[in-house]
Design a protein around this motif. Structure first.
Motif, PDB file in Angstrom:
ATOM      1  N   GLU A  74     -75.924  59.671  -6.248  1.00  0.00           N
ATOM      2  CA  GLU A  74     -76.351  61.042  -5.958  1.00  0.00           C
ATOM      3  C   GLU A  74     -76.425  61.276  -4.444  1.00  0.00           C
ATOM      4  O   GLU A  74     -75.896  62.263  -3.923  1.00  0.00           O
ATOM      5  CB  GLU A  74     -77.719  61.290  -6.596  1.00  0.00           C
ATOM      6  N   THR A  75     -77.049  60.340  -3.727  1.00  0.00           N
ATOM      7  CA  THR A  75     -77.218  60.498  -2.284  1.00  0.00           C
ATOM      8  C   THR A  75     -75.884  60.448  -1.551  1.00  0.00           C
ATOM      9  O   THR A  75     -75.597  61.274  -0.683  1.00  0.00           O
ATOM     10  CB  THR A  75     -78.149  59.396  -1.745  1.00  0.00           C
ATOM     11  N   LEU A  76     -75.049  59.472  -1.910  1.00  0.00           N
ATOM     12  CA  LEU A  76     -73.758  59.336  -1.231  1.00  0.00           C
ATOM     13  C   LEU A  76     -72.864  60.542  -1.520  1.00  0.00           C
ATOM     14  O   LEU A  76     -72.178  61.044  -0.616  1.00  0.00           O
ATOM     15  CB  LEU A  76     -73.075  58.046  -1.667  1.00  0.00           C
ATOM     16  N   ALA A  77     -72.865  61.023  -2.757  1.00  0.00           N
ATOM     17  CA  ALA A  77     -72.075  62.213  -3.088  1.00  0.00           C
ATOM     18  C   ALA A  77     -72.578  63.414  -2.296  1.00  0.00           C
ATOM     19  O   ALA A  77     -71.784  64.278  -1.886  1.00  0.00           O
ATOM     20  CB  ALA A  77     -72.146  62.492  -4.586  1.00  0.00           C
ATOM     21  N   HIS A  78     -73.882  63.482  -2.059  1.00  0.00           N
ATOM     22  CA  HIS A  78     -74.441  64.572  -1.258  1.00  0.00           C
ATOM     23  C   HIS A  78     -73.909  64.539   0.178  1.00  0.00           C
ATOM     24  O   HIS A  78     -73.521  65.564   0.743  1.00  0.00           O
ATOM     25  CB  HIS A  78     -75.965  64.474  -1.248  1.00  0.00           C
ATOM     26  N   PHE A  79     -73.877  63.350   0.778  1.00  0.00           N
ATOM     27  CA  PHE A  79     -73.358  63.226   2.141  1.00  0.00           C
ATOM     28  C   PHE A  79     -71.882  63.618   2.200  1.00  0.00           C
ATOM     29  O   PHE A  79     -71.441  64.286   3.144  1.00  0.00           O
ATOM     30  CB  PHE A  79     -73.546  61.786   2.643  1.00  0.00           C
ATOM     31  N   MET A  80     -71.121  63.202   1.204  1.00  0.00           N
ATOM     32  CA  MET A  80     -69.696  63.537   1.180  1.00  0.00           C
ATOM     33  C   MET A  80     -69.502  65.043   0.973  1.00  0.00           C
ATOM     34  O   MET A  80     -68.641  65.662   1.591  1.00  0.00           O
ATOM     35  CB  MET A  80     -68.997  62.749   0.070  1.00  0.00           C
ATOM     36  N   GLU A  81     -70.313  65.615   0.109  1.00  0.00           N
ATOM     37  CA  GLU A  81     -70.252  67.058  -0.122  1.00  0.00           C
ATOM     38  C   GLU A  81     -70.558  67.825   1.163  1.00  0.00           C
ATOM     39  O   GLU A  81     -69.880  68.812   1.501  1.00  0.00           O
ATOM     40  CB  GLU A  81     -71.247  67.441  -1.227  1.00  0.00           C
ATOM     41  N   SER A  82     -71.561  67.359   1.898  1.00  0.00           N
ATOM     42  CA  SER A  82     -71.940  68.045   3.131  1.00  0.00           C
ATOM     43  C   SER A  82     -70.844  67.945   4.186  1.00  0.00           C
ATOM     44  O   SER A  82     -70.572  68.919   4.906  1.00  0.00           O
ATOM     45  CB  SER A  82     -73.246  67.448   3.671  1.00  0.00           C
ATOM     46  N   TYR A  83     -70.200  66.777   4.274  1.00  0.00           N
ATOM     47  CA  TYR A  83     -69.094  66.627   5.215  1.00  0.00           C
ATOM     48  C   TYR A  83     -67.928  67.530   4.814  1.00  0.00           C
ATOM     49  O   TYR A  83     -67.280  68.159   5.662  1.00  0.00           O
ATOM     50  CB  TYR A  83     -68.645  65.166   5.272  1.00  0.00           C
ATOM     51  N   LEU A  84     -67.651  67.602   3.533  1.00  0.00           N
ATOM     52  CA  LEU A  84     -66.568  68.464   3.050  1.00  0.00           C
ATOM     53  C   LEU A  84     -66.883  69.936   3.282  1.00  0.00           C
ATOM     54  O   LEU A  84     -65.982  70.750   3.497  1.00  0.00           O
ATOM     55  CB  LEU A  84     -66.310  68.204   1.562  1.00  0.00           C
ATOM     56  N   ARG A  85     -68.168  70.289   3.260  1.00  0.00           N
ATOM     57  CA  ARG A  85     -68.543  71.672   3.561  1.00  0.00           C
ATOM     58  C   ARG A  85     -68.163  72.015   5.001  1.00  0.00           C
ATOM     59  O   ARG A  85     -67.673  73.123   5.284  1.00  0.00           O
ATOM     60  CB  ARG A  85     -70.037  71.887   3.333  1.00  0.00           C
ATOM     61  N   LEU A  86     -68.355  71.049   5.920  1.00  0.00           N
ATOM     62  CA  LEU A  86     -67.963  71.273   7.313  1.00  0.00           C
ATOM     63  C   LEU A  86     -66.453  71.469   7.422  1.00  0.00           C
ATOM     64  O   LEU A  86     -65.980  72.337   8.171  1.00  0.00           O
ATOM     65  CB  LEU A  86     -68.400  70.090   8.179  1.00  0.00           C
ATOM     66  N   LEU A  87     -65.687  70.670   6.675  1.00  0.00           N
ATOM     67  CA  LEU A  87     -64.233  70.811   6.688  1.00  0.00           C
ATOM     68  C   LEU A  87     -63.812  72.148   6.089  1.00  0.00           C
ATOM     69  O   LEU A  87     -62.952  72.858   6.628  1.00  0.00           O
ATOM     70  CB  LEU A  87     -63.580  69.672   5.899  1.00  0.00           C
ATOM     71  N   ARG A  88     -64.424  72.489   4.977  1.00  0.00           N
ATOM     72  CA  ARG A  88     -64.050  73.710   4.270  1.00  0.00           C
ATOM     73  C   ARG A  88     -64.361  74.959   5.087  1.00  0.00           C
ATOM     74  O   ARG A  88     -63.596  75.919   5.088  1.00  0.00           O
ATOM     75  CB  ARG A  88     -64.785  73.763   2.924  1.00  0.00           C
ATOM     76  N   ASP A  89     -65.480  74.910   5.810  1.00  0.00           N
ATOM     77  CA  ASP A  89     -65.901  76.072   6.597  1.00  0.00           C
ATOM     78  C   ASP A  89     -65.269  76.097   7.980  1.00  0.00           C
ATOM     79  O   ASP A  89     -65.586  76.973   8.803  1.00  0.00           O
ATOM     80  CB  ASP A  89     -67.430  76.098   6.735  1.00  0.00           C
ATOM     81  N   GLY A  90     -64.405  75.125   8.284  1.00  0.00           N
ATOM     82  CA  GLY A  90     -63.710  75.130   9.563  1.00  0.00           C
ATOM     83  C   GLY A  90     -64.544  74.673  10.733  1.00  0.00           C
ATOM     84  O   GLY A  90     -64.151  74.875  11.893  1.00  0.00           O
ATOM     85  N   GLN A  91     -65.696  74.026  10.480  1.00  0.00           N
ATOM     86  CA  GLN A  91     -66.541  73.565  11.577  1.00  0.00           C
ATOM     87  C   GLN A  91     -66.028  72.257  12.180  1.00  0.00           C
ATOM     88  O   GLN A  91     -66.457  71.862  13.264  1.00  0.00           O
ATOM     89  CB  GLN A  91     -67.976  73.382  11.083  1.00  0.00           C
ATOM     90  N   THR A  92     -65.143  71.581  11.476  1.00  0.00           N
ATOM     91  CA  THR A  92     -64.514  70.370  11.993  1.00  0.00           C
ATOM     92  C   THR A  92     -63.151  70.236  11.330  1.00  0.00           C
ATOM     93  O   THR A  92     -62.881  70.864  10.304  1.00  0.00           O
ATOM     94  CB  THR A  92     -65.377  69.117  11.714  1.00  0.00           C
ATOM     95  N   ALA A  93     -62.287  69.432  11.949  1.00  0.00           N
ATOM     96  CA  ALA A  93     -60.935  69.255  11.421  1.00  0.00           C
ATOM     97  C   ALA A  93     -60.806  67.872  10.787  1.00  0.00           C
ATOM     98  O   ALA A  93     -61.480  66.921  11.199  1.00  0.00           O
ATOM     99  CB  ALA A  93     -59.899  69.411  12.528  1.00  0.00           C
ATOM    100  N   ILE A  94     -59.943  67.771   9.786  1.00  0.00           N
ATOM    101  CA  ILE A  94     -59.734  66.483   9.137  1.00  0.00           C
ATOM    102  C   ILE A  94     -59.070  65.522  10.110  1.00  0.00           C
ATOM    103  O   ILE A  94     -58.217  65.907  10.921  1.00  0.00           O
ATOM    104  CB  ILE A  94     -58.867  66.651   7.862  1.00  0.00           C
TER     105      ILE A  94
END
Length: 640
Positions: A74-94
């Motif tokens: 649960e915790t690790l998936a949360h961290f990955m989800e949060s990082y993907l939110r940054l990618l999805r919202d354009g706040q960082t690049a892959i």
């Protein structure tokens, strides 16, 4: 059924759903991460849909892990989800670092789920969460802690519903699934999780945003549903409708435990034996019955035989799953390993829709994983070396699957340097494994490579050089009653071919006789049955050979292998096993016929005999031993 026992079974079934749902999402995650990497490598724009799918998958994994009480996932998936939110919202690049972090974290989630399934120690996630947090720091701040609220909503519209499972409710089809549907109809499910109350009673809590009247909720008390208004603020996640409640969602797919299918296959096997007995009894009484009655009985018997075969095939189809599920996991591993050791490797997949018994999926994964890792580490050259030889810079590993008769054939090949036979021979000679020889065939080469602890590498790396690998592959294939062969050409590459039976429960077999004993030989391991005249047998250095298709075929009598009397008939039969120079003819007194056999494995180590894989019962009630053709051909090398 006692209520505590019902609750325990209920939660176990819920965990089964969790494991199955996790596998589905992880499969989707692997595919989408590979798409991300392809876009990064090719310089193409990352598709928004790919990021959205990844985000939803980890969002759901977070939710269902919370419901199943697997907090590390649960915790690790949360961290990955949060990082993907940054990618999805354009706040960082892959980036390559981001791809690496997603791959490592996905593999760790797989390990966590596997550990929970096996009730073993849950691995640490510290390295993965730290890496994801460092990536987030590059955008100006770390990923928010798991317990921090993201947003708040008006608590006047929030309710906490608790469903208490009970056996009498299940009899009325009131269960978690039906309750979830009921709650979806009145609003939006925000959070959901299982809880275990005192005494082992299982309950499920659902946080729901709804504007419905409380009068409606009070009427649900008879169905085990309690409610209360939520006063405190709670966290709200994006895409909740595609989130954690999917675990309990409806589908046109019914999940069935493999053990139930095993039991069903066992019953089919018993029916096969009973029909064979009926067939034998009909032969015995045929002479005492009128001809027209015998004809009708034989017709009915034949119809039952066809129906049983259809039933067997139908049960088998329910157990089958595309091998592409395994190939996707191998592609994920190949890219991760190639990146770690600095090689450029591509993977080509064909035959991914070929179906394999679900029971074999996990068992075949490890040997295939060893082969592809060896191909990356040993087979594929460095980019500079490939260019110097006129090869493309990127090495290629090919995975191919196909069905041949009652077997599935899996091929793992590469276009690398091939196996350095001289180096293998030198290392084997140093260790006293072989005498000094200038050349030996590929079957002997495979035998040397499969010796436990044997390696041609002087230094270990992440993939190989630890003295493990091919012995694991050979042992795993043998346990599945399969065969493995090797073909290698210097500077052109290597191909490993694994052939496995489609099922380990029921098989078509030849029934052969030696002296007064009968044996069953699974047809999947037999290339051909030939009739041999005694005058055609030649002796060479205390061994027997016959001419076979323009070449010499070593002949070994089954009576010699099992110390049985041999009358040395003028005409006898032999079945040919093995390929190429490893082909051998195994002589028997005669081939009685064909039969559909139910395989009963010999598990007691005190009764196991090399060359015997199990036993089966024929229609006349006699037990016969099932020959292990793979073990016999290996044993023959000590005799021929």
């Amino acid at each position: 059924m006692p209520e505590t026992e019902f609750n325990a079974q209920f939660f176990e079934q819920f965990l089964d759903d969790y494991f199955a749902e996790s596998e589905e999402h992880l499969r989707s995650v692997r595919r989408n991460i590979l798409d991300l990497e392809d876009a990064l490598t090719s310089g193409h724009e990352v598709k928004k849909d790919t990021l959205n799918e990844l985000f939803r998958s980890f969002h759901t994994l977070k939710g269902i892990s919370a419901m199943a009480g697997v907090s590390a996932a649960e915790t690790l998936a949360h961290f990955m989800e949060s990082y993907l939110r940054l990618l999805r919202d354009g706040q960082t690049a892959i980036s390559e670092a981001g791809i690496r972090a997603l791959i490592k974290s996905t593999q760790k989630v797989e390990e966590i789920v596997a550990a929970r399934r096996a009730d073993s120690e849950i691995p640490s996630i510290d390295d993965e969460t730290r890496l994801l947090d460092e990536l987030a720091n590059e955008t100006g701040g770390p990923i928010r802690t798991f317990d921090a609220p993201a947003a708040a909503i008006d608590s006047d519209s929030l309710y906490l519903f608790t469903f208490v499972s009970a056996s009498e409710l299940a009899e009325r089809n009131v269960n978690v699934n039906s309750v979830r549907e009921r709650l979806q109809q009145i609003g939006t499910i925000i959070n959901s999780r299982p809880i275990v109350r005192e005494g082992g009673q299982v309950a499920f809590e659902f946080s729901v945003e709804t504007d419905e009247s409380e009068e409606l909720f009070r009427a649900w008390a008879a169905d085990g549903i309690e409610f209360e208004r939520v006063v405190d603020e709670i966290e709200v996640f994006d895409d909740v409708t595609a989130g954690r409640q999917r675990l309990l969602g409806q589908s046109n797919v019914v999940r069935v435990e493999l053990s139930r299918l095993d039991a069903l296959m066992l019953m089919v096997g018993e029916l096969v034996v009973s029909r064979a007995k009926l067939d034998e009894q009909l032969k015995q009484i045929a002479a005492s019955l009128p001809g027209d009655m015998v004809s009708h009985l034989e017709e009915t018997n034949h119809a039952i035989e066809l129906q049983l075969r259809d039933l067997r095939d139908g049960v088998m189809r329910t157990r089958m799953t595309p091998i592409g599920e395994v190939f996707e996991r191998l592609e994920f591993a190949v890219r991760d390993l190639a990146r770690d050791i600095g090689k450029k490797v591509g993977l080509e997949i064909s035959g991914e829709n070929t179906e394999i018994d679900k029971m074999l999926v996990e068992k075949v994964l490890d040997p295939l994983l060893h082969l592809v890792r060896n191909a990356v580490s040993h087979g594929i050259e460095e980019a500079a070396g490939r260019i110097a030889e006129g090869k493309p810079e990127i090495g290629v590993i090919r995975l191919h699957a196909s069905t041949v008769g009652e077997s599935i054939v899996l091929e793992v090949s590469d276009d690398g340097a091939g196996i350095d036979i001289e180096k293998v021979a030198a290392r084997a000679s140093e260790r006293g494994l072989i005498k000094s020889r200038s050349k030996f065939d590929e079957a002997e080469l495979l035998d040397i490579l499969s010796i436990p602890g044997f390696s041609t590498k002087d230094h270990t790396d992440k993939a190989s050089g630890r003295g493990v690998g091919m012995d694991v592959v050979r042992r795993a294939v043998d346990e599945l009653n399969g065969t493995i062969s090797l073909e290698t050409r210097a500077h052109l590459g290597t191909t490993f071919t694994i052939q496995l039976p489609l099922t380990l429960a029921i098989a078509d077999a030849l029934i052969v006789a030696v002296d007064k004993e009968r044996f069953a030989v699974p047809q999947a391991g037999v290339r051909e049955v030939i009739e041999v005249e005694r005058s055609a047998v030649r002796r060479l250095e205390n061994n027997e050979i016959i001419e076979y298709r323009g070449a010499a075929l070593p002949l070994v009598r089954l009576s010699k292998l099992f110390a049985l009397d041999d009358a040395y008939r003028e005409v006898f039969h032999a079945f040919v096993v093995g390929e190429g120079q490893q082909a051998v003819g195994i002589a028997v007194d005669r081939v009685i016929g064909q039969a559909e056999i139910v395989i009963r494995a010999v598990s007691d180590p005190l009764t196991q005999v090399p060359g015997i894989s199990g036993a089966t019962e024929l229609g006349d009630g006699r037990l016969v031993l099932i020959l292990d053709v793979t073990a016999i051909t290996r044993r023959l090398k000590e005799i021929v």
